[in-house]
Design a protein around this motif. Sequence first.
Motif, PDB file in Angstrom:
ATOM      1  N   SER A   1     -28.627  22.553  -3.145  1.00 27.99           N
ATOM      2  CA  SER A   1     -27.368  23.276  -3.107  1.00 27.99           C
ATOM      3  C   SER A   1     -26.393  22.611  -2.149  1.00 27.99           C
ATOM      4  CB  SER A   1     -27.627  24.713  -2.672  1.00 27.99           C
ATOM      5  OG  SER A   1     -28.186  24.694  -1.377  1.00 27.99           O
ATOM      6  N   ASN A   2     -25.171  23.090  -2.177  1.00 28.42           N
ATOM      7  CA  ASN A   2     -24.171  22.626  -1.222  1.00 28.42           C
ATOM      8  C   ASN A   2     -23.926  21.125  -1.294  1.00 28.42           C
ATOM      9  OD1 ASN A   2     -23.887  25.202  -0.162  1.00 28.42           O
ATOM     10  ND2 ASN A   2     -25.612  24.890   1.225  1.00 28.42           N
ATOM     11  N   GLY A   3     -24.106  20.557  -2.452  1.00 30.17           N
ATOM     12  CA  GLY A   3     -23.888  19.117  -2.573  1.00 30.17           C
ATOM     13  C   GLY A   3     -22.496  18.809  -3.080  1.00 30.17           C
ATOM     14  N   ILE A   4     -22.024  17.616  -2.745  1.00 30.29           N
ATOM     15  CA  ILE A   4     -20.712  17.193  -3.202  1.00 30.29           C
ATOM     16  C   ILE A   4     -20.705  15.681  -3.380  1.00 30.29           C
ATOM     17  CG2 ILE A   4     -19.711  16.962  -0.868  1.00 30.29           C
ATOM     18  CD1 ILE A   4     -17.302  18.577  -2.414  1.00 30.29           C
ATOM     19  N   ILE A   5     -19.998  15.234  -4.415  1.00 32.22           N
ATOM     20  CA  ILE A   5     -19.870  13.793  -4.653  1.00 32.22           C
ATOM     21  C   ILE A   5     -18.782  13.270  -3.714  1.00 32.22           C
ATOM     22  CG2 ILE A   5     -19.258  12.020  -6.353  1.00 32.22           C
ATOM     23  CD1 ILE A   5     -20.034  14.220  -8.512  1.00 32.22           C
ATOM     24  N   ILE A   6     -19.134  12.311  -2.871  1.00 30.70           N
ATOM     25  CA  ILE A   6     -18.126  11.770  -1.944  1.00 30.70           C
ATOM     26  C   ILE A   6     -17.671  10.367  -2.337  1.00 30.70           C
ATOM     27  CG2 ILE A   6     -18.859  13.245  -0.045  1.00 30.70           C
ATOM     28  CD1 ILE A   6     -20.193  10.839   1.264  1.00 30.70           C
ATOM     29  N   TYR A   7     -18.390   9.721  -3.239  1.00 36.26           N
ATOM     30  CA  TYR A   7     -17.928   8.423  -3.755  1.00 36.26           C
ATOM     31  C   TYR A   7     -18.587   8.186  -5.106  1.00 36.26           C
ATOM     32  CZ  TYR A   7     -17.293   3.418  -4.421  1.00 36.26           C
ATOM     33  OH  TYR A   7     -16.965   2.188  -4.956  1.00 36.26           O
ATOM     34  N   ARG A   8     -17.789   7.653  -6.012  1.00 34.96           N
ATOM     35  CA  ARG A   8     -18.328   7.209  -7.298  1.00 34.96           C
ATOM     36  C   ARG A   8     -17.549   5.955  -7.662  1.00 34.96           C
ATOM     37  NH1 ARG A   8     -18.976  11.207 -12.239  1.00 34.96           N
ATOM     38  NH2 ARG A   8     -17.107  12.097 -11.331  1.00 34.96           N
ATOM     39  N   GLY A   9     -18.242   4.840  -7.794  1.00 32.12           N
ATOM     40  CA  GLY A   9     -17.544   3.594  -8.078  1.00 32.12           C
ATOM     41  C   GLY A   9     -18.477   2.424  -7.883  1.00 32.12           C
ATOM     42  N   PRO A  10     -17.918   1.223  -7.798  1.00 27.22           N
ATOM     43  CA  PRO A  10     -18.771   0.046  -7.690  1.00 27.22           C
ATOM     44  C   PRO A  10     -19.445  -0.088  -6.317  1.00 27.22           C
ATOM     45  CG  PRO A  10     -16.449  -0.583  -7.672  1.00 27.22           C
ATOM     46  CD  PRO A  10     -16.493   0.893  -7.942  1.00 27.22           C
ATOM     47  N   SER A  11     -20.653  -0.639  -6.332  1.00 27.37           N
ATOM     48  CA  SER A  11     -21.344  -0.996  -5.092  1.00 27.37           C
ATOM     49  C   SER A  11     -20.636  -2.169  -4.438  1.00 27.37           C
ATOM     50  CB  SER A  11     -22.790  -1.391  -5.410  1.00 27.37           C
ATOM     51  OG  SER A  11     -23.343  -2.131  -4.343  1.00 27.37           O
ATOM     52  N   ILE A  12     -20.499  -2.077  -3.112  1.00 25.86           N
ATOM     53  CA  ILE A  12     -19.951  -3.215  -2.370  1.00 25.86           C
ATOM     54  C   ILE A  12     -20.908  -4.409  -2.440  1.00 25.86           C
ATOM     55  CG2 ILE A  12     -19.434  -3.991   0.003  1.00 25.86           C
ATOM     56  CD1 ILE A  12     -17.269  -2.223  -1.314  1.00 25.86           C
ATOM     57  N   LEU A  13     -22.198  -4.127  -2.636  1.00 27.46           N
ATOM     58  CA  LEU A  13     -23.190  -5.202  -2.587  1.00 27.46           C
ATOM     59  C   LEU A  13     -23.221  -6.020  -3.868  1.00 27.46           C
ATOM     60  CD1 LEU A  13     -26.075  -3.230  -0.832  1.00 27.46           C
ATOM     61  CD2 LEU A  13     -24.420  -4.785   0.204  1.00 27.46           C
ATOM     62  N   ASP A  14     -23.081  -5.369  -5.034  1.00 29.57           N
ATOM     63  CA  ASP A  14     -23.148  -6.159  -6.276  1.00 29.57           C
ATOM     64  C   ASP A  14     -22.234  -5.646  -7.394  1.00 29.57           C
ATOM     65  OD1 ASP A  14     -24.425  -3.932  -7.250  1.00 29.57           O
ATOM     66  OD2 ASP A  14     -26.177  -5.011  -8.021  1.00 29.57           O
ATOM     67  N   GLY A  15     -21.403  -4.648  -7.109  1.00 32.30           N
ATOM     68  CA  GLY A  15     -20.430  -4.181  -8.102  1.00 32.30           C
ATOM     69  C   GLY A  15     -20.963  -3.222  -9.137  1.00 32.30           C
ATOM     70  N   SER A  16     -22.269  -2.941  -9.107  1.00 30.32           N
ATOM     71  CA  SER A  16     -22.836  -1.991 -10.083  1.00 30.32           C
ATOM     72  C   SER A  16     -22.406  -0.567  -9.743  1.00 30.32           C
ATOM     73  CB  SER A  16     -24.359  -2.086 -10.071  1.00 30.32           C
ATOM     74  OG  SER A  16     -24.773  -3.368 -10.460  1.00 30.32           O
ATOM     75  N   PRO A  17     -22.443   0.331 -10.744  1.00 26.73           N
ATOM     76  CA  PRO A  17     -21.997   1.705 -10.487  1.00 26.73           C
ATOM     77  C   PRO A  17     -22.952   2.466  -9.564  1.00 26.73           C
ATOM     78  CG  PRO A  17     -22.836   1.485 -12.732  1.00 26.73           C
ATOM     79  CD  PRO A  17     -22.803   0.098 -12.148  1.00 26.73           C
ATOM     80  N   ILE A  18     -22.389   3.046  -8.534  1.00 26.97           N
ATOM     81  CA  ILE A  18     -23.185   3.878  -7.621  1.00 26.97           C
ATOM     82  C   ILE A  18     -22.460   5.200  -7.398  1.00 26.97           C
ATOM     83  CG2 ILE A  18     -24.222   1.884  -6.458  1.00 26.97           C
ATOM     84  CD1 ILE A  18     -22.436   2.539  -4.002  1.00 26.97           C
ATOM     85  N   VAL A  19     -23.217   6.141  -6.855  1.00 32.47           N
ATOM     86  CA  VAL A  19     -22.633   7.436  -6.508  1.00 32.47           C
ATOM     87  C   VAL A  19     -23.218   7.839  -5.161  1.00 32.47           C
ATOM     88  CG1 VAL A  19     -24.414   8.725  -7.788  1.00 32.47           C
ATOM     89  CG2 VAL A  19     -22.192   9.769  -7.392  1.00 32.47           C
ATOM     90  N   VAL A  20     -22.409   8.491  -4.338  1.00 29.46           N
ATOM     91  CA  VAL A  20     -22.875   8.982  -3.040  1.00 29.46           C
ATOM     92  C   VAL A  20     -22.677  10.489  -3.010  1.00 29.46           C
ATOM     93  CG1 VAL A  20     -22.727   8.781  -0.535  1.00 29.46           C
ATOM     94  CG2 VAL A  20     -22.109   6.828  -1.981  1.00 29.46           C
ATOM     95  N   ILE A  21     -23.757  11.198  -2.731  1.00 22.53           N
ATOM     96  CA  ILE A  21     -23.722  12.656  -2.736  1.00 22.53           C
ATOM     97  C   ILE A  21     -24.153  13.157  -1.365  1.00 22.53           C
ATOM     98  CG2 ILE A  21     -24.806  14.724  -3.724  1.00 22.53           C
ATOM     99  CD1 ILE A  21     -24.936  12.869  -6.362  1.00 22.53           C
ATOM    100  N   ALA A  22     -23.350  14.033  -0.793  1.00 19.14           N
ATOM    101  CA  ALA A  22     -23.692  14.662   0.487  1.00 19.14           C
ATOM    102  C   ALA A  22     -24.298  16.019   0.211  1.00 19.14           C
ATOM    103  CB  ALA A  22     -22.444  14.802   1.353  1.00 19.14           C
ATOM    104  N   THR A  23     -25.394  16.344   0.898  1.00 15.68           N
ATOM    105  CA  THR A  23     -26.010  17.666   0.761  1.00 15.68           C
ATOM    106  C   THR A  23     -26.140  18.303   2.136  1.00 15.68           C
ATOM    107  OG1 THR A  23     -28.247  16.740   0.871  1.00 15.68           O
ATOM    108  CG2 THR A  23     -27.315  17.075  -1.326  1.00 15.68           C
TER     109      THR A  23
END
Length: 171
Positions: free
Chosen positions: A2-24
Amino acid sequence: MSNGIIIYRGPSILDGSPIVVIATGLGSGSSNRKTGALVQTWILREDVSPIEAIQNGADVSICGACPHRGRIEGGRNVGRSCYVNVGQAPLNVWRTYHRVPLANGKPRAGYPEARPDELSAMFAGRLVRLGSYGDPAAVPVWVWQSVMAQAAGGTGYTHQWKDASPDLAKW
Ligand code: SF4
């Protein structure tokens, strides 16, 4: 989760692949806030489950050259020494993000997405773990700058000192 939120969705700085960052654990007004519990941040491949990613090497996008990743031999991971149990919180968060149904068939709720200009206020006064799973260097530094602008403190570790933004060293 619960209480999660997406704080970033976009390319990885390391290799450009799609990543997502979720805070809980943000839980405004909840016991989380009163007890000062750490807010966790989960850095995940957006398109590959965390279990699959460690078996096929796609976790390079979120963990870079970290020696704890292990290596891929014969299509599977050997020698992994990472302390994170990817089958627990990271997998649960990834499944919630993708609204994978629970075992009883009920859908998971998913997570709302924060606007970049909301981040500072959301994390104000909180203690934040940068990269409960994954390396914070995989994420654009503006995300952490926003998250930490008014936060009480942060903790995190990167294995990518050679390549990471020097700004990460502050936290
Ligand atoms: S989660 Fe952290 S310690 Fe584990 S493999 Fe990734 S970068 Fe290394």
